[in-house]
Design a protein around this motif. Sequence first.
Motif, PDB file in Angstrom:
ATOM      1  N   TYR A 132       0.850  -1.196   0.000  1.00  0.00           N
ATOM      2  CA  TYR A 132       0.000   0.000   0.000  1.00  0.00           C
ATOM      3  C   TYR A 132       0.875   1.233   0.000  1.00  0.00           C
ATOM      4  N   GLU A 185       0.376   5.392   0.797  1.00  0.00           N
ATOM      5  CA  GLU A 185      -0.566   6.395   1.272  1.00  0.00           C
ATOM      6  C   GLU A 185      -0.445   7.651   0.426  1.00  0.00           C
ATOM      7  N   TYR A 215       4.976   0.734   4.293  1.00  0.00           N
ATOM      8  CA  TYR A 215       4.300   1.331   3.139  1.00  0.00           C
ATOM      9  C   TYR A 215       5.282   1.389   1.972  1.00  0.00           C
ATOM     10  N   ILE A 257      -1.180  -2.099   7.438  1.00  0.00           N
ATOM     11  CA  ILE A 257      -1.753  -2.548   6.164  1.00  0.00           C
ATOM     12  C   ILE A 257      -2.760  -3.665   6.366  1.00  0.00           C
ATOM     13  N   LEU A 303      -5.962  -2.063   7.008  1.00  0.00           N
ATOM     14  CA  LEU A 303      -6.509  -1.481   5.778  1.00  0.00           C
ATOM     15  C   LEU A 303      -7.140  -2.569   4.927  1.00  0.00           C
ATOM     16  N   TYR A 313     -10.757  -1.966   3.091  1.00  0.00           N
ATOM     17  CA  TYR A 313     -10.875  -1.686   1.658  1.00  0.00           C
ATOM     18  C   TYR A 313     -10.779  -2.984   0.869  1.00  0.00           C
ATOM     19  N   LEU A 356      -6.624  -1.140  -2.727  1.00  0.00           N
ATOM     20  CA  LEU A 356      -5.302  -1.005  -2.131  1.00  0.00           C
ATOM     21  C   LEU A 356      -4.239  -1.123  -3.217  1.00  0.00           C
ATOM     22  N   SER A 375      -3.449   1.922  -5.214  1.00  0.00           N
ATOM     23  CA  SER A 375      -2.580   2.969  -4.642  1.00  0.00           C
ATOM     24  C   SER A 375      -1.150   2.785  -5.145  1.00  0.00           C
TER      25      SER A 375
END
Lengths: 802, 480
Positions: free
Chosen positions: A5, A7, A35, A223, A226, A230, A235, A238
């Motif tokens: 992922y 951000e 991330y 994550i 997340l 989602y 994801l 992104s």
Amino acid sequence: MVPAYAELHCVSNYSFLRGASDPEELVERAARLGYAALAITDECSVAGVVRAHLAAKKAGIRLLVGTEVSLACGLRLVLLARDLAGYETLCGLITAARRAAPKGSYRLTRCGFATPVTGIVALWRPGAGEGPEGGEWVGATFPGMAWIAAELHKGAHDGHELARLRELGIATGLPLVACGDVHMHARGRKRLQDVLTAIRLRTSLAEAGRRLQPNAERYLRPIDRLAKIYPPELLFESLEVASRCTFSLDEIRYEYPDELVPPGETPASHLGKLTAEGLARRYPAGPPGSVVATVRHELRLIAQMGYEPFFLTVHDIVVFARGKGILCQGRGSAANSAVCYCLGITEVDPGRMSVLFERFISKERGEPPDIDVDFEHQRREEVIQYLYAKYGRERAALTAVVITYQPRSAVRDVGKALGLSLDQVDLLAKSLSWWDNPEALRQRIAEAGFDPDSAVLRQVVDLTRQLVGFPRHLSQHPGGFVIDNRNLSRLVPVENATMPGRTVIQWDKDDLDAMGLLKVDVLGLGMLSCIRRALDLVNGYRGSRLSMADIPAEDPAVYAMAQKADTLGVFQIESRAQMAMLPRLKPACFYDLVIEVAIVRPGPIMGKMVHPYLRRREGKEPVSYPSPAVRSVLERTLGVSIFQEQVMQLAVVAAGFTPGEADSLRRAMAAWRRRGGIEPFREKLVGGMLARGYALAYAEQIYQQIQGFGEYGFPESHAASFALLVYVSCWLKCHEPAAFACALLNSQPLGFYNPSQIVQDAQRHGVEVRPVCVLASEVESTLVPGRWAAGHSARVGDGFRV
Amino acid sequence: MLWVALELPELPLQLLERASESAPPLVVSEGPSQRPIVACANDAAQVAGVREGMTVAAAQALAGSLRCVPRDEAAEREALERLAGWAAQFTSTVSLEPTGLVLEISGSLRLFGGLGKLLAALKGGVRRLGFSATYGVAPTPLAARVFARAEVRGIAVRSCTTLADLPARLAELPLFLLEWPGRTQETLADLGILRARDALALPRSGFAQRFGPQALALLDRLAGRVPDPRVPYEPPARYKARLELPAEADGVEAILFPLRRLLAEMEGTLRGRGAGVQGLDLVLEHPGRRSTRLALAFPTPEREADFILSIARERLGRTELPAPTVALRLVAERLQSCAPRETSWLSGREEKAVGRARLIERLSARLGNPRVFGIALADDHRPERGWRSSNPAPRSAWDGGARPAWLLNRPQRLVAGAAGPSLQGKLDLVTGPERIETGWWDGEPVSRDYFVAANPTGETYWIYRERREPGAWYLHGVFA
């Protein structure tokens, strides 16, 4: 397998009173969470990206640069820079938006966007009840580079929200991507975030009601969490978006203004020529060999780092000023180099101070040199206008200064948010002094009559501690200029300053240093005005052509006067504290003056270095060095750290810091009040010193010195520049007391003493002072041959006589 | 100009008789207290042989159950004034006369749909108030009064609407119907001038010389030769009315009839002034004790007698009367402008639906004011703090998550097993979580994940998982 992922939507505390975490905290946390990338998207600003960039390099995570904006029509977007051209477009957009509104706000409309826009990714954040029309515009303006941001935070309508966004996606043809609308790096910051909201709305937490966020979900989420919120394709998207953005701030390069170098020359050749000319001028009898060697060494370093334009720019400014008869003096480590002496940027003769200039440019730091120029206070504006005129308002702008929360203002705002009454808040705020660190806060609160253990007060203390150091707003630096060859607004957004007609960039001096952009401090110094006036007066009635450089050096009479502390009006050494120090320190040479200037400062005082130095100087204590390495650093100050660089050098030679680490230490020292900064270094400092065989007591002492120094230590080079002015003003007072007193009166307000005291002091030195006379007096005080008539501005009652 | 005159010859009697439906023998007496004379006798008394002028003692000899009430001229005057106020609903020019009223109605004819309808409404209203009156219609007030007084004596007179016709109509009427100054009337009679026709035929200067200018002026005014302006009656700003009951009334039911009469009178007065009352004091007088005072309050200005009566009836129903009631008083200190209620143009269908304001008023009257309140939104994320009680007011918008109609005062712990919470069956989490974490600054922090949950029987609840106690589920509300 945990999905990856990136951000894409995150605001730091540079979105004033919205974000609750530093850029560094956000970057570090994102890196820790694994991330793939983090975008810092402050609201219509890139003020925090440089700090984020440095932190991202250190943490090893990719940084995306962008901004969050709300258009005048209500459309909300996040814009990310894809490449250098896109970044420049972004800066242009932010500049236009900021310039179109009063300070502190912005205004952006759809017309501000060219169609289509290239180099930027746009994320559309549809509001409740918004139809697809906005999204269609976004899709048309950013073809192929537009997404819909899906931001879910365990809110009331999450289930419907996703469905609604999917429908919008079908209607507009835009794909969905998961975003976090991140306002803080960890859930624990929610309380501070609530307080920031209350402060922004100018109300208390209780009255803010539902305008506070309902939960703490707007943080950098792990994550796996997340993944539960989602769908996986969002994801994954992104990463897609992040992959389209390859821009890095490293791509920004400084371009020096073309005007600096005459056609047919290179910067290096031009600088070399100017330096040679200056060398000949300074030493008409021929320069000493040591100086020549130093000059060659410095020029080589300058060429290696490519810093010629910096010197050429400053030289140009100084030439302009001198041409107008404005007195000026360079200050700073680079300013006091031999090259600068040749260029006329400084008056400090390298022959006088051979030990000074070892590391004036830190090659390892990769930072451009630090050159400040002091001008006559009253004529500084002419220099500023010259810069604007020469480079144009597009290529020259003032740097920003980030005004941060200090303990007093933090307590005030936190107290009001928590619902304390105005007089309680005032009581609390007054009970802090400027010097306090947050730990002393608790004690002060008890002293002020509050119960520090009550829940409210505990919260006040805790939140104040978190808030201190947070950016509050950008302000213009008084004289820090940034100059580039291109339109500045393509490098960094430019916004309106409070003063009309002034514009300011969104980065401050540290950011500019990190980015390698040319920055010159154009500062005003009242004493320079005074010295020029005095010289003019002396030249006027003696018919001489004395300049500051012509003043004879090392005059014993001058030092004798200083040792008696007969220094009313003299630059830097006229305060009571200084007058107490002078008879003890007994300066007898130029370097003593350098030490005198630097020693009566909070840094050495809090580092407990003053008395040891004096004792050693008076011979009451033996001078010893625990090692030759320390000796090389501290020998010139009798084994005691007086100057800020000495502390840094100690860290390197005694504790084994690399220059880069020493630099972090320097920054931490500058920012310690913000974050209790140098605690993390303690281990390394003390440990390093122990490892190299130093005694624990000595290591602790050094650590304490460093703590005390903070940002109050004076750099040696600055002290040297000031010491020159100390000497000159002292010489004038000693040999031309009437002219000096007259010039001092005409330069008021200046210094510690009022006109009456100046006049009395002059009289004590045998100067006759004539009173104000309607017939004879001018507006300013003047010297009359055989007498000096006080002008209307002096308002004294007696006459002077030379 | 067109005038209607009302004569109330039996006003003293009607003051008392209004209060009840039945009419036992009743006389009103006047004169010295040692020797009271009958001033008026009602029908029941007259049947028994009682006549005006006889002594009360004699009258009582004729009818044993005779009730005798001394004449209260002040009360009569007050009653006339109230009637004048009531009559203001027909015209703004109402004038008091010694024994009645005159109304100038030329401006009101169109509104009421013509003279006939106006007279019908007027007569009907007066009757409902419990008065009996005679009427006269003429272009001058004096003539109208003459006509009305003629009717009292049984002389029928047709309404006269134009000045031209007036002399003809007046012609045969006896002159004693007018109120002559001094002894003029006797002198005229001695001279043989008995009818209006005769007096009007006399030469003016001679008439004035003989009988005085005042008498001539009276004739001129009668015939409309000279204007006869009347000062319209201005009712006071507050409304006060008192009605004495014929007999002690025990309990509530007996009061309602006279109360209705009083309220109808007030309604007319208020209607005439386009006003209503928001606060009305109903006072019940008890002999030898303190009166019972009921304060009625309405959210909006009201004047309709039926409505106020229903409110008063409910209040009286809950009030314990310490003693029988002998008199009723209505006092309204402030009259406020009152827009007329829209009448439904679907006439004929009784409006059963009660407006919102009326419903609230009824409920408050029945249950007590503090028990009826509205719910408004409060600005707080925490559900228990998200509402507050307020005056009943129109709805405000809510854009947040689903909220149940019933919220528990205190959340109730649920049984929760490995499979999740249950309440009369396993609870299925329908929507959520809605995370609410706030309130840390005032000592009542909340950290919960809310869900809408349904159990197998279809009941829907609002439950939450308490984040600070792992595995703890609570019930907070019920969706209706």
